[in-house]
Design an enzyme around this catalytic site. Sequence first.
Site, short mmCIF file in Angstrom:
data_model
loop_
_atom_site.label_atom_id
_atom_site.label_comp_id
_atom_site.label_asym_id
_atom_site.label_seq_id
_atom_site.Cartn_x
_atom_site.Cartn_y
_atom_site.Cartn_z
N LYS A 83 7.64 0.34 16.16
CA LYS A 83 6.33 0.60 16.76
C LYS A 83 6.54 1.26 18.12
O LYS A 83 7.60 1.13 18.72
CB LYS A 83 5.57 -0.71 16.91
CG LYS A 83 5.23 -1.33 15.55
CD LYS A 83 3.99 -2.16 15.58
CE LYS A 83 3.67 -2.77 14.23
NZ LYS A 83 2.92 -1.88 13.35
N ASP A 97 7.61 -7.29 8.37
CA ASP A 97 6.38 -6.50 8.29
C ASP A 97 6.60 -5.18 7.56
O ASP A 97 5.72 -4.73 6.82
CB ASP A 97 5.88 -6.23 9.72
CG ASP A 97 4.51 -5.59 9.75
OD1 ASP A 97 3.61 -6.08 9.04
OD2 ASP A 97 4.32 -4.59 10.47
N GLU A 104 5.94 4.51 14.04
CA GLU A 104 4.51 4.47 14.39
C GLU A 104 4.35 4.65 15.89
O GLU A 104 5.18 4.16 16.66
CB GLU A 104 3.92 3.12 14.03
CG GLU A 104 3.95 2.81 12.55
CD GLU A 104 3.30 1.47 12.29
OE1 GLU A 104 2.07 1.42 12.23
OE2 GLU A 104 4.03 0.48 12.18
N HIS A 147 7.72 -2.24 2.41
CA HIS A 147 7.59 -0.78 2.37
C HIS A 147 8.95 -0.05 2.28
O HIS A 147 9.16 0.79 1.42
CB HIS A 147 6.84 -0.27 3.59
CG HIS A 147 5.53 -0.94 3.83
ND1 HIS A 147 4.70 -1.37 2.82
CD2 HIS A 147 4.87 -1.27 4.98
CE1 HIS A 147 3.60 -1.91 3.33
NE2 HIS A 147 3.69 -1.87 4.64
N HIS A 198 0.82 -1.22 0.00
CA HIS A 198 0.00 0.00 0.00
C HIS A 198 0.85 1.27 0.00
O HIS A 198 0.38 2.33 -0.40
CB HIS A 198 -1.04 -0.02 1.13
CG HIS A 198 -0.50 0.29 2.49
ND1 HIS A 198 0.14 -0.63 3.27
CD2 HIS A 198 -0.51 1.44 3.22
CE1 HIS A 198 0.49 -0.07 4.41
NE2 HIS A 198 0.11 1.19 4.41
N LYS A 229 4.04 9.42 14.83
CA LYS A 229 3.74 8.70 13.60
C LYS A 229 4.37 9.51 12.47
O LYS A 229 3.89 10.62 12.16
CB LYS A 229 2.23 8.58 13.43
CG LYS A 229 1.76 8.19 12.03
CD LYS A 229 1.94 6.72 11.76
CE LYS A 229 1.59 6.36 10.33
NZ LYS A 229 2.05 5.04 9.93
C1 BG6 Z 1 1.38 -2.48 7.36
C2 BG6 Z 1 1.99 -3.21 8.51
O1 BG6 Z 1 1.81 -3.03 6.15
O2 BG6 Z 1 1.76 -1.12 7.41
C3 BG6 Z 1 1.57 -2.59 9.82
O3 BG6 Z 1 1.58 -4.57 8.49
C4 BG6 Z 1 1.86 -1.11 9.83
O4 BG6 Z 1 2.21 -3.21 10.92
C5 BG6 Z 1 1.32 -0.45 8.57
O5 BG6 Z 1 1.24 -0.56 10.97
C6 BG6 Z 1 1.78 0.99 8.48
O6 BG6 Z 1 1.13 1.61 7.40
P1 BG6 Z 1 0.91 3.18 7.37
O7 BG6 Z 1 0.24 3.42 6.07
O8 BG6 Z 1 0.07 3.52 8.56
O9 BG6 Z 1 2.27 3.79 7.48
#
Ligand code: BG6
Length: 563
Positions: free
Chosen positions: A375, A270, A251, A275, A213, A380
């Site tokens: 985390k 993860d 986060e 990412h 994503h 954030k």
């Molecule tokens: C997800 C992870 O892919 O991305 C999560 O599995 C994480 O652990 C999340 O919290 C973070 O996404 P974003 O868009 O909030 O940065």
Amino acid sequence: MNSSVLAGAATAPAKLAMPVTTDSLLQRPNEHCSFVIFGASGDLTRRKLIPALYNLACAGLLPEGFHVYGFAVTPMDDEGFREAMGQAIRESHEATSFDARVWNQFAKGLHYITADFLSPEGYQQLLQRLTTAEQASNAPANRLFYLATQPSFYADIVERLGSSGLANKTPNGPNWSRCIIEKPFGHDLPSASALNTSIHEVFLEDQIYRIDHYLGKENVQNIMAFRFANSIIEPIWNRRYVDHIQITAAETLGVEHRGGYYEEAGALRDMFQNHLLQLLAIVCMEPPVRYQGSSVRDRKADVLRAMVPINPESLADIAVRGQYGPGIVEERNVIGYRQEPNVRPNSNTETFVALKLMVDNWRWADVPFYLRSGKRMPAKVTEIVIQFKRVPHLFFQLGQDDQMEPNLLTMRIAPDEGIALRFSAKVPGPEMHLRPVQMNFNYADAFNVKPATAYETLLLDAMIGDSTLFNRADQVEAAWGVLEPLIDIWAASKPFQPFPNYASGTWGPPAADALIARDGRSWRNYSVTSATHPVRHATAHVEHTGEPIGARRNRGDSGTKRE
Ligand code: BG6
């Protein structure tokens, strides 16, 4: 989103450019499509997928006759599914405000099949419902399957999609089948390769949409625009001008209710395998021939292949893992990772990782990349910070209070998506004094529009058949390949410093600061003094020369009047 029309020779069906205003140029996909979600009673469907589809409906971007078929083992009927999804949209922070007219139309297209992912009957029932609906509306059997289940089901579901006749090997054109697969894709290199092999039994690579994503986020897409649509940027984007690059994904959340999954994954799988390495690949890639699936993905894969393999002998110098203990985040007391539900009380799963990586190619040789993600951090924030080299010679004679800082370019992905450039400016007054100032671009201010959520962008791309923002088999395997030595060593050894080794609400274990300080540098830590005025500061006043800033300031003459 991609401008495949503008790019000319794209193979994917045409789509117009990105939504920069509310009267956007975007057009709805013109092909009928049924959207099947495996794992429809789960969290992802409720929090991300349905709100994203609803937003597309509000924007008029779903194809005519769009239907969703939820498929999961939790017993529910169509009405129950509609009710649960209506509730999800009302509660979602990401959904456009509730519009009864749009919802009523959207809800009519929601269906649900209660079935086990492994038993053939559910697939037969799905086939029958899809075929009946397609025939009734005289529509082609265009089917988009979304795997939002536990990853252990992926191979079995795909095998049954093939054997039941639900999917065929047509990526585009009438009666196409496409399959979106959630991360994590495998849990190491061998399992990712095995999964690719079994999925390729049923789908051609062009039909597989491995989703990350982060690639759908507006300012992640903007990295390429910034680099390749501006002539002043590209010439300085290399080892001659860049001192180092930091990528942070921090986060404030803990693992919440995902302890079971996270115990198996940890931060490396993860966040890094997907990412963070994807962000690094976009920052480092060479210009693609055109903005289109294979060109873009070829160039990103080149970066992953050019990464220097992690050397087990120097692991202590380039990799740090951590796990949060209890602490205070956003003025709230929070429990430690080991106290979270479904987490082993003596767990050694990492919730924080910092790495120093190198990309061994013409453009980036010797430029360090410092990546970290954790985390329960103080803020954030997801951002890429590019620190440029200092000027070769400074002829200003600076005073005690002058601050000379290197140029910093910050690409902020969250919060407040935008780009900031720090540069030195003359302080007003008769003397020549310098101070760093910042030039800001902020998406919300510049375009006066709330950016589309990443899932909206990506789901629409998959419906249209544009795979540019999805991961290809070789990219996924190359990313696992980069991390594989680390995964193996960490699995076989206890953390150097017993876990938990950082308190919730801090920037990770001290060893992460030491990792970057060894090179005479420091993390750029984001801190929020007020919701609207984020400021940044370095964790240590040591810059890349290894000299304390004060020493450099004091060197030479000071406070001389401008000629
Ligand atoms: C997800 C992870 O892919 O991305 C999560 O599995 C994480 O652990 C999340 O919290 C973070 O996404 P974003 O868009 O909030 O940065």
